[in-house]
Scaffold this motif. Structure first.
Motif, PDB file in Angstrom:
ATOM      1  N   HIS A 114      -2.777  12.958   9.485  1.00  0.00           N
ATOM      2  CA  HIS A 114      -2.113  12.171  10.530  1.00  0.00           C
ATOM      3  C   HIS A 114      -3.070  11.771  11.649  1.00  0.00           C
ATOM      4  CE1 HIS A 114       1.592  13.284   8.508  1.00  0.00           C
ATOM      5  NE2 HIS A 114       2.254  12.480   9.315  1.00  0.00           N
ATOM      6  N   LEU A 115      -4.097  12.563  11.870  1.00  0.00           N
ATOM      7  CA  LEU A 115      -5.080  12.222  12.897  1.00  0.00           C
ATOM      8  C   LEU A 115      -6.006  11.094  12.461  1.00  0.00           C
ATOM      9  CD1 LEU A 115      -6.144  15.726  14.251  1.00  0.00           C
ATOM     10  CD2 LEU A 115      -5.101  13.885  15.587  1.00  0.00           C
ATOM     11  N   HIS A 116      -6.315  11.027  11.175  1.00  0.00           N
ATOM     12  CA  HIS A 116      -7.359  10.124  10.706  1.00  0.00           C
ATOM     13  C   HIS A 116      -6.856   8.960   9.851  1.00  0.00           C
ATOM     14  CE1 HIS A 116     -10.242  12.880  12.370  1.00  0.00           C
ATOM     15  NE2 HIS A 116      -9.759  13.883  11.645  1.00  0.00           N
ATOM     16  N   ASN A 117      -5.577   8.933   9.533  1.00  0.00           N
ATOM     17  CA  ASN A 117      -5.041   7.830   8.732  1.00  0.00           C
ATOM     18  C   ASN A 117      -3.998   7.066   9.540  1.00  0.00           C
ATOM     19  OD1 ASN A 117      -3.975   6.078   6.878  1.00  0.00           O
ATOM     20  ND2 ASN A 117      -3.793   7.572   5.233  1.00  0.00           N
ATOM     21  N   PRO A 118      -4.347   5.892  10.078  1.00  0.00           N
ATOM     22  CA  PRO A 118      -3.407   5.138  10.918  1.00  0.00           C
ATOM     23  C   PRO A 118      -2.171   4.660  10.173  1.00  0.00           C
ATOM     24  CG  PRO A 118      -5.364   3.829  10.411  1.00  0.00           C
ATOM     25  CD  PRO A 118      -5.656   5.225   9.962  1.00  0.00           C
ATOM     26  N   LEU A 119      -2.214   4.681   8.846  1.00  0.00           N
ATOM     27  CA  LEU A 119      -1.039   4.280   8.076  1.00  0.00           C
ATOM     28  C   LEU A 119       0.131   5.221   8.345  1.00  0.00           C
ATOM     29  CD1 LEU A 119       0.123   2.393   5.868  1.00  0.00           C
ATOM     30  CD2 LEU A 119      -0.712   4.046   4.180  1.00  0.00           C
ATOM     31  N   CYS A 120      -0.149   6.497   8.626  1.00  0.00           N
ATOM     32  CA  CYS A 120       0.921   7.475   8.867  1.00  0.00           C
ATOM     33  C   CYS A 120       1.817   7.046  10.018  1.00  0.00           C
ATOM     34  CB  CYS A 120       0.320   8.853   9.150  1.00  0.00           C
ATOM     35  SG  CYS A 120      -0.520   9.596   7.738  1.00  0.00           S
ATOM     36  N   ARG A 121       1.199   6.614  11.104  1.00  0.00           N
ATOM     37  CA  ARG A 121       1.980   6.206  12.276  1.00  0.00           C
ATOM     38  C   ARG A 121       2.912   5.057  11.940  1.00  0.00           C
ATOM     39  NH1 ARG A 121       1.477   2.241  16.165  1.00  0.00           N
ATOM     40  NH2 ARG A 121       2.427   2.727  18.177  1.00  0.00           N
ATOM     41  N   GLU A 122       2.414   4.084  11.200  1.00  0.00           N
ATOM     42  CA  GLU A 122       3.229   2.920  10.864  1.00  0.00           C
ATOM     43  C   GLU A 122       4.372   3.283   9.922  1.00  0.00           C
ATOM     44  OE1 GLU A 122       3.053  -0.024  12.250  1.00  0.00           O
ATOM     45  OE2 GLU A 122       1.387   0.663  13.507  1.00  0.00           O
ATOM     46  N   LEU A 123       4.127   4.200   9.002  1.00  0.00           N
ATOM     47  CA  LEU A 123       5.206   4.626   8.105  1.00  0.00           C
ATOM     48  C   LEU A 123       6.274   5.395   8.867  1.00  0.00           C
ATOM     49  CD1 LEU A 123       3.230   5.686   4.899  1.00  0.00           C
ATOM     50  CD2 LEU A 123       4.583   3.610   5.259  1.00  0.00           C
ATOM     51  N   TRP A 124       5.859   6.205   9.833  1.00  0.00           N
ATOM     52  CA  TRP A 124       6.840   6.889  10.675  1.00  0.00           C
ATOM     53  C   TRP A 124       7.682   5.871  11.436  1.00  0.00           C
ATOM     54  CZ3 TRP A 124       8.603  11.519  10.217  1.00  0.00           C
ATOM     55  CH2 TRP A 124       7.787  12.582   9.810  1.00  0.00           C
ATOM     56  N   MET A 125       7.046   4.846  11.949  1.00  0.00           N
ATOM     57  CA  MET A 125       7.777   3.808  12.683  1.00  0.00           C
ATOM     58  C   MET A 125       8.771   3.106  11.769  1.00  0.00           C
ATOM     59  SD  MET A 125       4.797   2.131  15.093  1.00  0.00           S
ATOM     60  CE  MET A 125       5.950   0.919  15.750  1.00  0.00           C
ATOM     61  N   ALA A 126       8.359   2.833  10.536  1.00  0.00           N
ATOM     62  CA  ALA A 126       9.233   2.155   9.587  1.00  0.00           C
ATOM     63  C   ALA A 126      10.476   2.987   9.291  1.00  0.00           C
ATOM     64  CB  ALA A 126       8.481   1.843   8.298  1.00  0.00           C
ATOM     65  N   THR A 127      10.291   4.297   9.124  1.00  0.00           N
ATOM     66  CA  THR A 127      11.448   5.152   8.837  1.00  0.00           C
ATOM     67  C   THR A 127      12.344   5.317  10.064  1.00  0.00           C
ATOM     68  OG1 THR A 127      10.183   7.171   9.356  1.00  0.00           O
ATOM     69  CG2 THR A 127      10.207   6.434   7.061  1.00  0.00           C
ATOM     70  N   SER A 128      11.803   5.064  11.237  1.00  0.00           N
ATOM     71  CA  SER A 128      12.589   5.191  12.467  1.00  0.00           C
ATOM     72  C   SER A 128      13.559   4.026  12.651  1.00  0.00           C
ATOM     73  CB  SER A 128      11.667   5.274  13.684  1.00  0.00           C
ATOM     74  OG  SER A 128      10.864   6.424  13.639  1.00  0.00           O
ATOM     75  N   VAL A 129      13.186   2.858  12.155  1.00  0.00           N
ATOM     76  CA  VAL A 129      13.989   1.664  12.411  1.00  0.00           C
ATOM     77  C   VAL A 129      14.791   1.206  11.200  1.00  0.00           C
ATOM     78  CG1 VAL A 129      12.391   0.879  14.188  1.00  0.00           C
ATOM     79  CG2 VAL A 129      12.087   0.081  11.842  1.00  0.00           C
ATOM     80  N   ASP A 130      14.519   1.749  10.025  1.00  0.00           N
ATOM     81  CA  ASP A 130      15.229   1.335   8.812  1.00  0.00           C
ATOM     82  C   ASP A 130      16.049   2.512   8.299  1.00  0.00           C
ATOM     83  OD1 ASP A 130      15.784   0.866   5.947  1.00  0.00           O
ATOM     84  OD2 ASP A 130      14.575  -0.933   6.238  1.00  0.00           O
ATOM     85  N   PRO A 131      17.387   2.430   8.350  1.00  0.00           N
ATOM     86  CA  PRO A 131      18.227   3.554   7.939  1.00  0.00           C
ATOM     87  C   PRO A 131      18.005   3.993   6.497  1.00  0.00           C
ATOM     88  CG  PRO A 131      19.523   1.939   9.167  1.00  0.00           C
ATOM     89  CD  PRO A 131      18.180   1.315   8.894  1.00  0.00           C
TER      90      PRO A 131
END
Length: 214
Positions: A114-131
């Motif tokens: 999670h510290l070194h792969n920026p894709l993780c942050r975006e996937l977390w964001m996607a799961t936050s906004v898509d039920p």
């Protein structure tokens, strides 16, 4: 929690079977990941994915009904890799002390990703906004908790049996929250991670033995 059905908007329209189709499918996902890291989930468009992958936009829609289906495919691959890593880490646990060490190692593995792969942050964001994606993320925590309980169950202390599995699911959910703080760059994330590593084993295993009182 009810999961999306097979006809859901987040499932691929079809799974590739021929070598050429499989390659195109993989190229589309690789291009999507590259664009997500470069510009974020919100800015990613199907036309951009097609252009980056060097395929007609119709080829993208041939596999995926919409952007959420591409995100789901990426998430599935990531979660599969995570589960494989967890199974490898928890293989042949020998004792409670060994179990504790491996749980901490797993959290450290997740932290580094999670510290070194920026894709993780975006996937977390996607799961936050898509039920629908959020449901899949929750199911992944359920599956992880159940697997960890099955492996580490022999090292669980004396507690109400009905609560034991739930503790592992809860630990998975809370670990995910801490790792998301790392991915988001939260300034308190490091301290929270350190504190969580002290607590998590006492939640799922036997509480750490304190010095005996005279």
């Amino acid at each position: 929690m009810k999961l999306p059905n097979e006809e859901s908007r987040i499932n691929p329209r079809k799974q590739p079977k021929q070598k050429r189709s499989i390659k195109r499918f993989e190229t589309i996902l690789e291009s999507a990941e590259t664009l997500i890291v470069a510009h974020g989930v919100a800015q990613m468009k199907m036309t951009d994915i097609a252009a980056h992958a060097g395929v007609p936009v119709g080829s993208v829609y041939q596999f995926f009904p919409e952007k959420a289906a591409i995100l789901k495919a990426i998430l599935d691959l990531r979660l599969k890799a995570v589960m494989q890593g967890i199974k490898a880490r928890l293989k042949d646990v020998r004792s409670e002390a060994d179990a504790r060490a491996r749980v901490i190692d797993l959290i450290e593995d997740g932290a580094q990703i999670h510290l070194h792969n920026p894709l993780c942050r975006e996937l977390w964001m996607a799961t936050s906004v898509d039920p629908d994606l959020a449901q899949l993320q929750y199911q992944a925590h359920e599956d992880l908790g159940a697997f960890a309980f099955n492996v580490l169950g022999p090292f669980v202390g004396e507690r109400e049996s009905a609560c034991e599995r739930d503790r592992f699911v809860l630990a998975s959910l809370l670990t995910g929250s801490v790792l998301r703080c790392l991915a988001d760059g939260n300034e308190r994330a490091g301290a929270l991670l350190d504190e969580w590593k002290k607590l998590v084993c006492d939640i799922v295993l036997s509480p750490a033995k304190s010095a005996s009182k005279e």
